[in-house]
Design an enzyme around this catalytic site. Structure first.
Site, PDB file in Angstrom:
ATOM      1  N   ASP A 155       0.917  -1.267  -0.093  1.00 16.79           N
ATOM      2  CA  ASP A 155      -0.093   0.110  -0.135  1.00 16.79           C
ATOM      3  C   ASP A 155       0.856   1.248  -0.002  1.00 16.79           C
ATOM      4  O   ASP A 155       1.627   1.600   0.787  1.00 16.79           O
ATOM      5  CB  ASP A 155      -0.924   0.122   1.252  1.00 16.79           C
ATOM      6  CG  ASP A 155      -1.990   1.176   1.080  1.00 16.79           C
ATOM      7  OD1 ASP A 155      -1.658   1.812   0.678  1.00 16.79           O
ATOM      8  OD2 ASP A 155      -3.149   0.655   1.786  1.00 16.79           O
ATOM      9  N   ARG A 158      -0.087   4.188  -0.224  1.00 13.32           N
ATOM     10  CA  ARG A 158      -0.902   5.716   0.187  1.00 13.32           C
ATOM     11  C   ARG A 158      -0.239   6.252   1.242  1.00 13.32           C
ATOM     12  O   ARG A 158       0.300   5.500   2.133  1.00 13.32           O
ATOM     13  CB  ARG A 158      -2.386   5.150   0.448  1.00 13.32           C
ATOM     14  CG  ARG A 158      -3.047   4.912  -0.854  1.00 13.32           C
ATOM     15  CD  ARG A 158      -4.517   4.452  -0.501  1.00 13.32           C
ATOM     16  NE  ARG A 158      -4.538   3.370   0.312  1.00 13.32           N
ATOM     17  CZ  ARG A 158      -5.618   2.720   0.566  1.00 13.32           C
ATOM     18  NH1 ARG A 158      -6.805   3.285   0.212  1.00 13.32           N
ATOM     19  NH2 ARG A 158      -5.819   1.611   1.368  1.00 13.32           N
TER      20      ARG A 158
END
Length: 398
Positions: free
Chosen positions: A330, A332
């Site tokens: 991930d 983000r």
């Protein structure tokens, strides 16, 4: 796994507008297949993104390697830097990596001076046809500094390209022959670049936009100073910031949000969150905020998400597909969401999510998450495996 926030990353003295502009120019140059330079001491690394490499630009770097001398008194040979995840994926295609290599989040490969641009792209892209990596004549090495290697990968990620780059070490004093001053930057300037750029937002526009199921809505646009895509705050009703605000963080998903893709549950989550916020009070006067974040594909971008889909079609799950591409599970960041909330006066939230990482991420950025509010939708025949992977490997709470 969320990386703890380095307090120095939020120190304005670490980052300047000049440094930011240099990164922006370098990112644009990499996307168009040009060469940029990362500087460290008396050395410079000529950098070319592996994904966009074409033969003329690669030939330029091969010429540089033949004419310059590197740190160890030998010619500045051509190197390819990859993330550790991508290197491990290449092992399955024949790449030999010694067991005693340093513990790093990247791998550096020595590349034959005659290697073609197409072969470089093969090494970077797991969606190309099967090939024998060892037959390409590359081998593990460790003769370029971590700052230069990590900086090159960071630049490729910032350009939303595959995280792999060609490097050639040259003396800093000889750069004028190879790279214009506009496309040079100190490697140390990249250390805090991503988080500083992510948190450096300004409100640029707003308007009332009645939505289906939430007619009392306003959209506020926030633009990052790095020139990237705008993030949006969708405010539903009149916010009461004296108590925790019902909030949803939603990463943009072109395929799910706009096209109604059945491979994910993003469209349902988006529309469901708007409805949930609008109906959060018994009298129908619900209020809250949905942050629509420009972080497609868990931060890897739409093109790379489509590549991940191809890998999933070949048998990988969502997490492994990202790793094979060379990204983390991930990518983000939560700084943009936290900064947007602060600018609209929200310091405490009831977070509408199934993802515990969002709770942790906002908390690390200074937002008080008082409650996690479940946000669950039924699976279909196309996304059942995707949702199962979320639960089993990402720890989502359904």
């Amino acid at each position: 796994m969320m990386t703890p926030i380095d307090p120095a990353a939020l120190d304005p003295s670490v980052w300047t507008a000049t440094c930011l502009a240099q990164v922006e120019r370098a990112v644009a140059e990499l996307r168009r297949g040009g060469v940029v330079a990362l500087l460290e001491g008396d050395l410079a690394a000529l950098v070319l993104a592996a994904e966009t490499v074409e033969q003329p630009a690669l030939a330029t770097l091969q010429t540089a390697s033949n004419g310059m001398t590197g740190a160890a008194g030998k010619k500045g040979e051509v190197r390819l830097v990859l993330t550790i995840e991508r290197a491990q994926a290449l092992q399955k295609r024949g790449l030999m990596l010694p067991a005693n290599l340093p513990v790093q989040d990247y791998r550096l490969l020595a590349v034959a001076g005659t290697l073609a641009a197409e072969a470089v792209r093969q090494l970077a892209d797991p969606t190309v046809a099967a090939f024998d990596a060892q037959a390409l004549g590359v081998a593990a090495t460790n003769d370029v500094s971590p700052a230069l290697c990590q900086g090159a990968i960071e630049l490729a990620k910032a350009a939303r390209l595959l995280p792999a780059a060609i490097l050639v070490l040259v003396p800093r004093a000889g750069l004028d022959h190879w790279v214009d001053a506009a496309f040079r930057m100190e490697a140390r300037d990249l250390a805090h670049w991503r988080r500083n750029a992510a948190a450096d937002l300004r409100r640029v526009s707003s308007a009332r936009v009645p939505l289906e199921g939430a007619e009392d809505a306003e959209i506020i646009a926030f633009r990052p100073h790095d020139g990237g895509k705008e993030h949006l705050a969708i405010i539903i009703g009149k916010l009461d910031t004296t108590k925790p605000v019902l909030t949803r963080l939603h990463s943009e998903c072109f395929t799910g949000d706009l096209l109604g893709s059945l491979r994910c549950d993003c469209g349902e989550q988006l529309r469901g969150a708007i409805s949930a916020i609008a109906n959060s009070a018994p009298d129908g006067t619900g209020n809250g905020v949905l942050l629509y974040l420009a972080q497609e594909g868990r931060g890897i971008g739409l093109v790379n998400k489509l590549r991940a889909y191809r890998l999933q079609d070949a048998g990988a799950d969502t997490l492994d597909a990202n790793l094979q591409l060379g990204f983390g599970a991930d990518e983000r960041l939560y700084q943009p969401a936290a900064e947007m909330l602060r600018q609209i006066g929200v310091g405490a939230v009831r977070l509408l999510t199934n993802n515990p990482e969002k709770v942790t991420g906002l908390a690390q950025c200074g937002i008080n998450v008082t409650e996690r509010v479940p946000h669950v939708f039924p699976s279909n025949d196309h996304n059942e495996r995707y949702l199962s992977t979320k639960a089993i490997r990402f720890g989502h709470m359904f």
